[in-house]
Scaffold this motif. Structure first.
Motif, PDB file in Angstrom:
ATOM      1  N   ASP A  60       0.825  -1.204   0.000  1.00 52.29           N
ATOM      2  CA  ASP A  60       0.000   0.000   0.000  1.00 52.29           C
ATOM      3  C   ASP A  60       0.862   1.257   0.000  1.00 52.29           C
ATOM      4  O   ASP A  60       0.405   2.329  -0.406  1.00 52.29           O
ATOM      5  N   ALA A  61       2.084   1.126   0.505  1.00 57.88           N
ATOM      6  CA  ALA A  61       2.988   2.282   0.609  1.00 57.88           C
ATOM      7  C   ALA A  61       4.435   1.799   0.482  1.00 57.88           C
ATOM      8  O   ALA A  61       4.747   0.649   0.793  1.00 57.88           O
ATOM      9  N   ILE A  62       5.282   2.714   0.032  1.00 54.84           N
ATOM     10  CA  ILE A  62       6.704   2.406  -0.161  1.00 54.84           C
ATOM     11  C   ILE A  62       7.524   3.578   0.358  1.00 54.84           C
ATOM     12  O   ILE A  62       7.227   4.747   0.050  1.00 54.84           O
ATOM     13  N   ILE A  63       8.562   3.286   1.125  1.00 52.22           N
ATOM     14  CA  ILE A  63       9.564   4.296   1.475  1.00 52.22           C
ATOM     15  C   ILE A  63      10.881   3.823   0.889  1.00 52.22           C
ATOM     16  O   ILE A  63      11.402   2.767   1.283  1.00 52.22           O
ATOM     17  N   ASN A  64      11.403   4.578  -0.048  1.00 57.41           N
ATOM     18  CA  ASN A  64      12.655   4.199  -0.710  1.00 57.41           C
ATOM     19  C   ASN A  64      13.832   4.873  -0.017  1.00 57.41           C
ATOM     20  O   ASN A  64      14.052   6.073  -0.175  1.00 57.41           O
ATOM     21  N   SER A 183      10.386   8.731  12.427  1.00 61.44           N
ATOM     22  CA  SER A 183       9.049   9.075  12.912  1.00 61.44           C
ATOM     23  C   SER A 183       8.367  10.058  11.976  1.00 61.44           C
ATOM     24  O   SER A 183       7.164   9.933  11.679  1.00 61.44           O
ATOM     25  N   ALA A 184       9.115  11.053  11.503  1.00 57.06           N
ATOM     26  CA  ALA A 184       8.544  12.050  10.597  1.00 57.06           C
ATOM     27  C   ALA A 184       8.158  11.420   9.254  1.00 57.06           C
ATOM     28  O   ALA A 184       7.112  11.746   8.679  1.00 57.06           O
ATOM     29  N   LEU A 185       8.975  10.514   8.753  1.00 58.34           N
ATOM     30  CA  LEU A 185       8.654   9.838   7.493  1.00 58.34           C
ATOM     31  C   LEU A 185       7.378   9.011   7.629  1.00 58.34           C
ATOM     32  O   LEU A 185       6.516   9.029   6.740  1.00 58.34           O
ATOM     33  N   LEU A 186       7.246   8.302   8.726  1.00 62.29           N
ATOM     34  CA  LEU A 186       6.039   7.499   8.938  1.00 62.29           C
ATOM     35  C   LEU A 186       4.808   8.386   9.104  1.00 62.29           C
ATOM     36  O   LEU A 186       3.701   8.019   8.683  1.00 62.29           O
ATOM     37  N   GLU A 187       5.000   9.564   9.683  1.00 57.92           N
ATOM     38  CA  GLU A 187       3.893  10.516   9.807  1.00 57.92           C
ATOM     39  C   GLU A 187       3.489  11.057   8.439  1.00 57.92           C
ATOM     40  O   GLU A 187       2.294  11.134   8.108  1.00 57.92           O
ATOM     41  N   LEU A 188       4.481  11.402   7.620  1.00 56.48           N
ATOM     42  CA  LEU A 188       4.190  11.892   6.269  1.00 56.48           C
ATOM     43  C   LEU A 188       3.512  10.822   5.426  1.00 56.48           C
ATOM     44  O   LEU A 188       2.697  11.132   4.550  1.00 56.48           O
ATOM     45  N   LEU A 199      13.400  17.468   6.109  1.00 51.02           N
ATOM     46  CA  LEU A 199      13.422  16.803   7.413  1.00 51.02           C
ATOM     47  C   LEU A 199      14.857  16.812   7.946  1.00 51.02           C
ATOM     48  O   LEU A 199      15.550  15.792   7.950  1.00 51.02           O
ATOM     49  N   ALA A 200      15.284  17.969   8.389  1.00 51.89           N
ATOM     50  CA  ALA A 200      16.609  18.128   8.986  1.00 51.89           C
ATOM     51  C   ALA A 200      16.450  18.803  10.337  1.00 51.89           C
ATOM     52  O   ALA A 200      15.411  19.410  10.631  1.00 51.89           O
ATOM     53  N   GLY A 201      17.470  18.704  11.168  1.00 51.92           N
ATOM     54  CA  GLY A 201      17.424  19.367  12.455  1.00 51.92           C
ATOM     55  C   GLY A 201      17.474  20.880  12.309  1.00 51.92           C
ATOM     56  O   GLY A 201      17.895  21.400  11.273  1.00 51.92           O
ATOM     57  N   PRO A 202      17.070  21.609  13.338  1.00 60.20           N
ATOM     58  CA  PRO A 202      17.031  23.070  13.253  1.00 60.20           C
ATOM     59  C   PRO A 202      18.370  23.740  13.537  1.00 60.20           C
ATOM     60  O   PRO A 202      18.470  24.966  13.428  1.00 60.20           O
ATOM     61  N   GLU A 203      19.401  22.954  13.917  1.00 58.54           N
ATOM     62  CA  GLU A 203      20.662  23.550  14.365  1.00 58.54           C
ATOM     63  C   GLU A 203      21.793  23.300  13.366  1.00 58.54           C
ATOM     64  O   GLU A 203      22.254  22.169  13.209  1.00 58.54           O
TER      65      GLU A 203
END
Length: 258
Positions: A60-64, A183-188, A199-203
């Protein structure tokens, strides 16, 4: 949801497998994932292998997450093969800050790629192919991925032990923790977002300064780390993407000192 993770034995792929509650099928190239999930050895450079896998698994979904820095075919052609075979599955293509030169930092999601390295060019080509084949796909650009036994942390240990090399004081990135990224990828994956996400850190931090933080955390004398120069300032601005996420992308000082 049945989720296919390409590159499931890698640093990010393994963390995605660990975190997700979905039914997971993974691919690998050399070593199978240690998690015990159902895994297939697939060369994503070969379109017929990818298409056969998709027909069998029917995800149903793919993360490459699959890539090889020194291999255009894996990074660019492989991404196109996955997108072409996806057959309507929700698709996330993991990309990199290497698609930028550093000449116009910081870069937000609307910034056009201007790569200066072969790896960056391959990632930019992958982005273009995926975007054309599937306009609903997510192109998730990230930076240095830290946490667990990441390649960057392993490098710090090797350099401190005397291996030749150095960490550049003027090479700036925005590192992200592998758990935050996964976690962010699974949320997206379960959102209706389409197109580029950062999706990178703020610092922003230099590789050398990050190396010192890793050394301090791991009980290594930071003075043992050799420094060098290789000017490159590539800062991903993830503000827009972060605004729509529940997952917090932490700064490198925060997660390395926790």
């Amino acid at each position: 949801m049945k989720l296919l993770i390409t590159g499931g034995a890698g640093h990010l792929g393994s963390e995605l497998i660990r975190l997700t509650d979905h039914e997971v099928v993974a691919t690998y190239n050399n070593s199978a994932p240690a998690s015990g999930v159902h895994a297939y050895r697939v060369d994503i450079r070969r379109r017929a292998e990818v298409e056969a896998l998709i027909r069998e698994v029917r995800p149903d979904a793919i993360i490459n997450t699959a890539y090889q820095q020194s291999d255009w075919a894996t990074t660019a052609d492989g991404a196109a093969n996955v997108a072409a075979a996806a057959r309507g599955a929700r698709l996330i293509q993991v990309s990199s800050d290497a698609v930028f030169s550093g000449e116009s930092s910081p870069y937000d999601e609307l910034s056009p790629p201007d790569p200066v390295t072969p790896y960056g060019a391959a990632k930019a080509a992958a982005e273009t192919a995926v975007r054309v084949i599937d306009p609903t796909a997510v192109i998730a650009r990230t930076s240095l991925v830290i946490g667990g036994s990441s390649p960057h942390e392993q490098l710090v240990h090797r350099l401190a032990a005397g291996e030749p090399g150095s960490l550049f004081t003027d090479n700036i990135r925005c590192p992200v923790h592998v758990t935050d990224l996964a976690s962010a990828l699974l949320e997206l994956l379960e959102s209706d977002h389409a197109g580029v996400a950062h999706l990178a850190g703020p610092e922003p931090i230099s590789r050398y300064a990050m190396g010192r933080l890793i050394a301090e955390r791991d009980g290594i004398d930071p003075a043992a780390l050799p420094r060098g120069s290789g000017p490159s300032d590539i800062r991903l601005d993830s503000t827009h993407t972060q605004f729509g996420l529940k997952t917090t992308l932490r700064g490198v000082t925060e997660f390395l000192r926790e």
